[in-house]
Write a protein that holds these residues in place. Structure first.
Motif, PDB file in Angstrom:
ATOM      1  N   ARG A 241       0.848  -1.186   0.000  1.00 27.73           N
ATOM      2  CA  ARG A 241       0.000   0.000   0.000  1.00 27.73           C
ATOM      3  C   ARG A 241       0.885   1.239   0.000  1.00 27.73           C
ATOM      4  O   ARG A 241       2.007   1.215   0.501  1.00 27.73           O
ATOM      5  CB  ARG A 241      -0.899   0.038   1.235  1.00 27.73           C
ATOM      6  CG  ARG A 241      -2.062  -0.963   1.235  1.00 27.73           C
ATOM      7  CD  ARG A 241      -2.859  -0.830   2.512  1.00 27.73           C
ATOM      8  NE  ARG A 241      -4.108  -1.553   2.534  1.00 27.73           N
ATOM      9  CZ  ARG A 241      -5.261  -1.104   2.061  1.00 27.73           C
ATOM     10  NH1 ARG A 241      -5.306   0.090   1.476  1.00 27.73           N
ATOM     11  NH2 ARG A 241      -6.366  -1.818   2.160  1.00 27.73           N
ATOM     12  N   LYS A 242       0.352   2.304  -0.532  1.00 23.93           N
ATOM     13  CA  LYS A 242       1.107   3.546  -0.526  1.00 23.93           C
ATOM     14  C   LYS A 242       1.104   4.183   0.860  1.00 23.93           C
ATOM     15  O   LYS A 242       0.190   3.963   1.658  1.00 23.93           O
ATOM     16  CB  LYS A 242       0.526   4.530  -1.542  1.00 23.93           C
ATOM     17  CG  LYS A 242       0.757   4.127  -2.988  1.00 23.93           C
ATOM     18  CD  LYS A 242       0.267   5.208  -3.932  1.00 23.93           C
ATOM     19  CE  LYS A 242       0.519   4.803  -5.381  1.00 23.93           C
ATOM     20  NZ  LYS A 242       0.079   5.849  -6.326  1.00 23.93           N
ATOM     21  N   GLY A 243       2.146   4.963   1.109  1.00 25.50           N
ATOM     22  CA  GLY A 243       2.151   5.819   2.288  1.00 25.50           C
ATOM     23  C   GLY A 243       1.321   7.060   1.998  1.00 25.50           C
ATOM     24  O   GLY A 243       1.120   7.439   0.840  1.00 25.50           O
TER      25      GLY A 243
ATOM     26  N   ARG B 198       0.075  10.627  -1.832  1.00 21.03           N
ATOM     27  CA  ARG B 198       0.318   9.179  -1.781  1.00 21.03           C
ATOM     28  C   ARG B 198       1.690   8.898  -2.404  1.00 21.03           C
ATOM     29  O   ARG B 198       1.982   9.383  -3.501  1.00 21.03           O
ATOM     30  CB  ARG B 198      -0.751   8.411  -2.567  1.00 21.03           C
ATOM     31  CG  ARG B 198      -2.192   8.787  -2.200  1.00 21.03           C
ATOM     32  CD  ARG B 198      -2.617   8.202  -0.883  1.00 21.03           C
ATOM     33  NE  ARG B 198      -3.890   8.728  -0.422  1.00 21.03           N
ATOM     34  CZ  ARG B 198      -4.876   7.984   0.056  1.00 21.03           C
ATOM     35  NH1 ARG B 198      -4.748   6.680   0.132  1.00 21.03           N
ATOM     36  NH2 ARG B 198      -5.986   8.550   0.492  1.00 21.03           N
TER      37      ARG B 198
ATOM     38  N   SER C 226       5.013   5.759  -2.778  1.00 17.13           N
ATOM     39  CA  SER C 226       5.361   4.347  -2.674  1.00 17.13           C
ATOM     40  C   SER C 226       6.686   4.110  -1.981  1.00 17.13           C
ATOM     41  O   SER C 226       7.067   2.952  -1.762  1.00 17.13           O
ATOM     42  CB  SER C 226       5.400   3.708  -4.072  1.00 17.13           C
ATOM     43  OG  SER C 226       4.125   3.751  -4.671  1.00 17.13           O
TER      44      SER C 226
ATOM     45  N   ARG D  27       0.760   7.815   7.176  1.00 17.03           N
ATOM     46  CA  ARG D  27       1.076   6.389   7.160  1.00 17.03           C
ATOM     47  C   ARG D  27       2.307   6.136   6.290  1.00 17.03           C
ATOM     48  O   ARG D  27       2.417   6.685   5.195  1.00 17.03           O
ATOM     49  CB  ARG D  27      -0.102   5.569   6.625  1.00 17.03           C
ATOM     50  CG  ARG D  27      -1.288   5.493   7.587  1.00 17.03           C
ATOM     51  CD  ARG D  27      -2.375   4.589   7.012  1.00 17.03           C
ATOM     52  NE  ARG D  27      -3.431   4.339   7.966  1.00 17.03           N
ATOM     53  CZ  ARG D  27      -4.525   5.080   8.095  1.00 17.03           C
ATOM     54  NH1 ARG D  27      -4.685   6.144   7.330  1.00 17.03           N
ATOM     55  NH2 ARG D  27      -5.446   4.774   8.984  1.00 17.03           N
TER      56      ARG D  27
ATOM     57  N   PRO E  81       4.759   3.898   3.764  1.00 20.21           N
ATOM     58  CA  PRO E  81       4.461   2.915   2.720  1.00 20.21           C
ATOM     59  C   PRO E  81       4.515   1.496   3.277  1.00 20.21           C
ATOM     60  O   PRO E  81       5.278   1.199   4.194  1.00 20.21           O
ATOM     61  CB  PRO E  81       5.577   3.144   1.688  1.00 20.21           C
ATOM     62  CG  PRO E  81       6.078   4.518   1.951  1.00 20.21           C
ATOM     63  CD  PRO E  81       5.921   4.732   3.430  1.00 20.21           C
ATOM     64  N   MET E  82       3.696   0.632   2.702  1.00 23.28           N
ATOM     65  CA  MET E  82       3.651  -0.774   3.116  1.00 23.28           C
ATOM     66  C   MET E  82       4.131  -1.655   1.974  1.00 23.28           C
ATOM     67  O   MET E  82       3.723  -1.473   0.815  1.00 23.28           O
ATOM     68  CB  MET E  82       2.213  -1.164   3.489  1.00 23.28           C
ATOM     69  CG  MET E  82       1.990  -2.654   3.718  1.00 23.28           C
ATOM     70  SD  MET E  82       0.234  -3.008   3.991  1.00 23.28           S
ATOM     71  CE  MET E  82       0.226  -4.800   3.906  1.00 23.28           C
TER      72      MET E  82
ATOM     73  N   ALA F  25      -4.226   3.531   1.605  1.00 27.59           N
ATOM     74  CA  ALA F  25      -3.510   3.116   2.814  1.00 27.59           C
ATOM     75  C   ALA F  25      -4.502   2.551   3.815  1.00 27.59           C
ATOM     76  O   ALA F  25      -5.718   2.734   3.688  1.00 27.59           O
ATOM     77  CB  ALA F  25      -2.760   4.291   3.417  1.00 27.59           C
TER      78      ALA F  25
ATOM     79  N   ASN G 267      -0.486  -0.584   7.217  1.00 23.71           N
ATOM     80  CA  ASN G 267       0.779   0.132   7.006  1.00 23.71           C
ATOM     81  C   ASN G 267       1.566   0.254   8.300  1.00 23.71           C
ATOM     82  O   ASN G 267       2.788   0.105   8.321  1.00 23.71           O
ATOM     83  CB  ASN G 267       0.518   1.528   6.448  1.00 23.71           C
ATOM     84  CG  ASN G 267      -0.047   1.517   5.045  1.00 23.71           C
ATOM     85  OD1 ASN G 267      -1.072   0.899   4.790  1.00 23.71           O
ATOM     86  ND2 ASN G 267       0.595   2.213   4.123  1.00 23.71           N
TER      87      ASN G 267
END
Length: 402
Positions: free
Chosen positions: A201-203, A276, A278, A310, A312-313, A346, A350
């Protein structure tokens, strides 16, 4: 005699089909209680409803704690001790995370068309928050109920329900992080991506930009004024050019307000900007380039609150074995595959992933339309998704080893 994995999976899947109407009823019960992120009374009622529903299906928890959210919805944890392995050293502990707040303002339910026809002939159920993510909440509760009924040894399971995810998990983040570190595995009951689990997922950044100008009479002395609105408009246009979609970076100004009267040169204006990214490198680049933006009137001061919400995940090393386990369970239950994917949104996953802990997100609803009028689920997917989570729980009575 212990049933084979295939036989146990078939029994679990059949049982999920049998109780599917009851699961759908619970989903709709949750949807009918509106829980806007900004409606504290509605959130309080919604959380109590969710707690009561959990207790009805699973009995009273072995441990319960409510964390006040202040200006946000409260966070509730309910822990059910494992079976067959005890709760001491060597027993598994799974955290199921789900938010009960929605993006929809109170009153959105009125006039909302609940049953929507589809081009593919499948029934769709619609309602504010049904996809994101009240279906996941109900499926998670029933997953533990079905796993218990199967008779398999089970891990200790903690439900964490938070009421501020849609506005950044401002009060619940420390609770999520602390609780996840005490668990062996975290499953986040957010909706799937068309059936795929979400492993990247994006931060996100939630930036507030304030422009402070000089007020003046718009007719008598406009030259004496320095418009905060004009300057902030220039900033917003320049900020949009900092986006780099090819690198996974998007920038959206979703809120803009300012001024005091139509005949006054605006002295104040603010903008809310959603960002957003990555990678952490993109966070740094965005920070630097936004700070470097200049507006044409030097009398206007631009201030940016760089609020990265958040991180990035990505699919970390700890999560890869969990994904493999979920895929194994899916195969046993008759699925051809269980794909995973990266998405732009997100979630609370995350926070867990960046700690290096095992986490899977997108274990909830199958449907579409998150944050859009007419979000929906396919009710015919509810049994399979519930059985999947139940099956994973049944394989985690001992801590997952990567």
């Amino acid at each position: 005699m212990t049933a084979s994995p295939a036989a146990a999976a078939a029994t679990l899947t059949t049982r999920a089909q049998e109780v599917s109407p009851r699961i759908v009823d619970d989903i709709l019960t949750l949807v009918r209680q509106e829980t806007s992120s900004y409606d504290l009374p509605g959130l309080a009622t919604g959380l109590e409803l969710l707690r009561e529903l959990t207790v009805q299906r699973l009995g009273r928890p072995d441990h319960e704690h409510r964390y006040p959210g202040g200006e946000c919805g409260d966070t509730l944890t309910l822990t059910y001790a494992g079976t067959g392995t005890g709760t001491g050293t060597g027993a598994g502990h799974v955290l199921l995370v789900g938010h009960y707040d929605t993006v929809w303002p109170t009153g959105a339910l009125a006039g909302w068309e609940q049953l929507r026809p589809s081009d593919d002939g499948r029934d769709r159920l619609s309602g504010p928050g049904i996809f994101d993510m009240k279906t996941g909440l109900a499926q998670g509760i029933w997953a533990l109920k079905l796993a218990r009924e199967s008779g398999a040894p089970l891990p200790t399971v903690t439900f964490l329900f938070n009421g501020d995810e849609e506005i950044g998990s401002l009060s619940s983040r420390p609770v999520i992080e602390e609780t996840a570190q005490k668990a062996d595995v975290t499953l986040v009951l957010e909706p799937t991506a068309h059936g795929a689990v979400k492993t990247a997922r994006k931060g996100t950044g939630i930036f507030q930009v304030t422009a402070t100008g000089v007020e003046a009479h718009a007719g008598l002395a406009p030259q004496d004024g320095a418009s905060a609105i004009t300057a902030l408009s220039e900033f917003v246009v320049a900020a949009a050019k900092v986006a780099a979609p090819d690198r996974g970076t998007t920038i959206n100004t979703g809120l803009f307000k300012g001024g005091s009267a139509i005949n006054v040169v605006a002295g104040q204006a603010t903008a809310g900007v959603d960002i957003r990214v990555s990678s952490e490198a993109e966070q740094t680049r965005v920070d630097e380039e936004l700070d470097a933006i200049k507006v044409s009137d030097p009398r206007v001061r631009i201030e940016i609150d760089h609020a990265w919400n958040r991180p990035p995940m990505t699919l970390n090393a700890a999560s890869a074995p969990l994904l493999a386990l979920a895929r194994e369970v899916a195969r046993e239950q008759g699925r051809d595959s269980l794909p995973d994917t990266a998405v732009g949104g997100a979630s609370d996953a995350n926070f867990v992933a960046v700690l290096g802990l095992p986490v899977l997100c997108g274990m909830g609803a199958v449907g579409d339309g998150a944050h859009a009028q007419g979000e929906f689920i396919y009710p015919d997917t509810v049994p399979a998704q519930t059985a999947l989570v139940a099956g994973v729980l049944g394989r985690l009575a001992r801590p997952l080893r990567g």
